[in-house]
Design an enzyme around this catalytic site. Structure first.
Site, PDB file in Angstrom:
ATOM      1  N   SER A 204     120.909  75.217  -8.666  1.00  0.00           N
ATOM      2  CA  SER A 204     119.932  75.075  -7.576  1.00  0.00           C
ATOM      3  C   SER A 204     119.329  76.397  -7.104  1.00  0.00           C
ATOM      4  O   SER A 204     118.332  76.388  -6.388  1.00  0.00           O
ATOM      5  CB  SER A 204     120.581  74.372  -6.381  1.00  0.00           C
TER       6      SER A 204
ATOM      7  N   LYS B  22     115.782  76.797  -7.801  1.00  0.00           N
ATOM      8  CA  LYS B  22     114.754  76.086  -7.010  1.00  0.00           C
ATOM      9  C   LYS B  22     113.902  77.058  -6.192  1.00  0.00           C
ATOM     10  O   LYS B  22     112.717  76.811  -5.976  1.00  0.00           O
ATOM     11  CB  LYS B  22     115.436  75.085  -6.067  1.00  0.00           C
TER      12      LYS B  22
ATOM     13  N   TYR C 164     113.371  70.578 -16.159  1.00  0.00           N
ATOM     14  CA  TYR C 164     114.231  70.838 -14.985  1.00  0.00           C
ATOM     15  C   TYR C 164     115.652  71.218 -15.406  1.00  0.00           C
ATOM     16  O   TYR C 164     116.254  72.141 -14.840  1.00  0.00           O
ATOM     17  CB  TYR C 164     114.243  69.593 -14.085  1.00  0.00           C
TER      18      TYR C 164
ATOM     19  N   TYR D 216     122.054  73.502   1.795  1.00  0.00           N
ATOM     20  CA  TYR D 216     122.054  72.041   2.014  1.00  0.00           C
ATOM     21  C   TYR D 216     122.562  71.667   3.385  1.00  0.00           C
ATOM     22  O   TYR D 216     122.257  72.327   4.370  1.00  0.00           O
ATOM     23  CB  TYR D 216     122.858  71.318   0.914  1.00  0.00           C
TER      24      TYR D 216
ATOM     25  N   VAL E 180     125.446  74.652  -7.944  1.00  0.00           N
ATOM     26  CA  VAL E 180     126.742  74.023  -8.232  1.00  0.00           C
ATOM     27  C   VAL E 180     127.546  74.723  -9.328  1.00  0.00           C
ATOM     28  O   VAL E 180     128.690  74.366  -9.571  1.00  0.00           O
ATOM     29  CB  VAL E 180     126.627  72.520  -8.589  1.00  0.00           C
TER      30      VAL E 180
HETATM   31  O1  DON Z   1     120.095  68.818 -10.196  1.00  0.00           O
HETATM   32  C1  DON Z   1     121.287  69.080 -10.184  1.00  0.00           C
HETATM   33  O2  DON Z   1     122.101  68.266  -9.770  1.00  0.00           O
HETATM   34  C2  DON Z   1     121.763  70.440 -10.613  1.00  0.00           C
HETATM   35  N1  DON Z   1     121.104  70.886 -11.786  1.00  0.00           N
HETATM   36  C3  DON Z   1     121.579  71.446  -9.535  1.00  0.00           C
HETATM   37  C4  DON Z   1     122.259  71.035  -8.254  1.00  0.00           C
HETATM   38  C5  DON Z   1     122.787  72.157  -7.452  1.00  0.00           C
HETATM   39  O3  DON Z   1     122.991  73.268  -7.905  1.00  0.00           O
HETATM   40  C6  DON Z   1     123.148  71.839  -6.069  1.00  0.00           C
HETATM   41  N2  DON Z   1     123.744  72.995  -5.441  1.00  0.00           N
HETATM   42  N3  DON Z   1     124.613  73.260  -4.767  1.00  0.00           N
END
Ligand code: DON
Length: 318
Positions: free
Chosen positions: A74, A77, A202, A254, A272
């Protein structure tokens, strides 16, 4: 009461202090869990913890397992948002994605239906990030990915940065919830492209790999509102970097963004994989990696470390 304006500057003793902070922060990761909803991330060693800070004069301090490379997840992003704002302008982007924090988990679908008729509330939750990725300009998927990679290489100052095929493939095969967010937004005209093409782009974006020194270097560019002090170039227009920094404060962690603002108080973005990028306005960038996550998907050791750093160096912007 702290003295107004007091600042402990970073110097060569910082490295030793960081090693000590890492050892202390490691005590807090026992209950953390590596992300396992993306199978390739489940293999990470949850004992790892590392950190780097990058200063405007080009020096950096690092401590812990800093050779480890990890995927941005994330954190990407924020970078994609900067690129898309440069590509399309604010009006285009914010007609399709909102500016408000949700207080929901990063992959939640609930507000898409209940609050905003398919328009995601902000670009840091998955729905908003997917919509943002769909706005990256380029003739085809390969060209769009290449443009994003070039941008990351530039702000991280490493021409060799690329994505992990294993991690992107692993997420692509399992990302049914993200697909459903896309279909929901496609129904409402927020996304118009083929969902599989978007998921392909993505998942590659999320799988772009860095180490924590490179992550700190990216944080530095955001900390200086888009200015690269080493190359002496404005890599991101100031206004766009300010928008990204603001999103990092309001939604970067978040549904833990409020607590993080109180305890650490800097613009930051987590992923994550266990990475956290910090941007200390006008001072330096921070890159942290610790794959043991808390229940909200943020690095446990990373947050502990940032709390300690913030207290020690008086980093909070508030
Ligand atoms: O879209 C997803 O679920 C992952 N590629 C990225 C999510 C993420 O890193 C949330 N962060 N804490």
């Amino acid at each position: 009461m702290k003295a107004y304006g007091f600042r402990k500057e970073l110097n060569i003793t910082t490295m030793k202090e960081m090693e000590e902070m890492i050892e202390a922060a490691k005590k807090s990761i026992a209950h953390g869990k590596v992300a396992n909803y993306i199978p390739a991330l489940a293999r990470a060693n949850k004992e790892l913890l590392s950190a780097a800070v990058y200063l405007p004069d080009g020096r950096h301090f690092e401590a812990g397992d800093t050779a480890e490379r990890f995927s941005l997840q994330s954190i990407s992003k924020v970078i994609t948002l900067a690129l898309v704002l440069m590509d399309r302008g604010e009006d285009y982007v914010f007609n399709r994605v909102g500016m408000e924090p949700t207080g929901d988990p990063f992959n939640s679908i609930i507000k898409l239906e209940r609050v905003s008729a398919g328009k995601p509330l902000n670009p840091m939750i998955n729905a908003g990030a997917l919509a943002v990725t769909s706005m990256i300009k380029g003739e085809n998927l390969g060209r769009r990915l290449e443009r994003l990679l070039q941008f990351v290489r530039q702000i991280a100052a490493n021409e060799d940065i690329t994505y992990s095929k294993e991690i992107s493939q692993s997420e692509f095969e399992t990302a049914q919830l993200n697909r459903s967010l896309c279909y929901y937004m496609k129904e409402h005209g927020i996304i118009t492209e083929d969902v599989e093409t978007l998921m392909d782009l993505y998942t590659k974006q999320c799988a772009i790999e860095v180490n924590c020194v490179e992550l700190a270097r990216i944080g530095l560019v955001f900390a200086l509102n888009g200015w690269d002090p080493v190359m002496k170039t404005q890599l991101i227009p100031e206004k766009i970097a300010q928008i990204c920094n603001t999103f990092m404060v309001t939604c970067g962690m978040y549904d833990a963004s409020g607590e993080f603002a109180i305890k650490v108080g800097i613009p930051a973005k987590s992923g994550v994989s266990g990475g956290v990028m910090g941007a200390v306005p006008r001072r330096f960038g921070i890159g942290v990696y610790g794959p043991a996550l808390d229940g909200k998907g943020n690095s446990m050791g990373g947050i502990k470390l940032l709390e300690t750093l913030s207290k020690k160096y008086n980093l909070s912007i508030f």
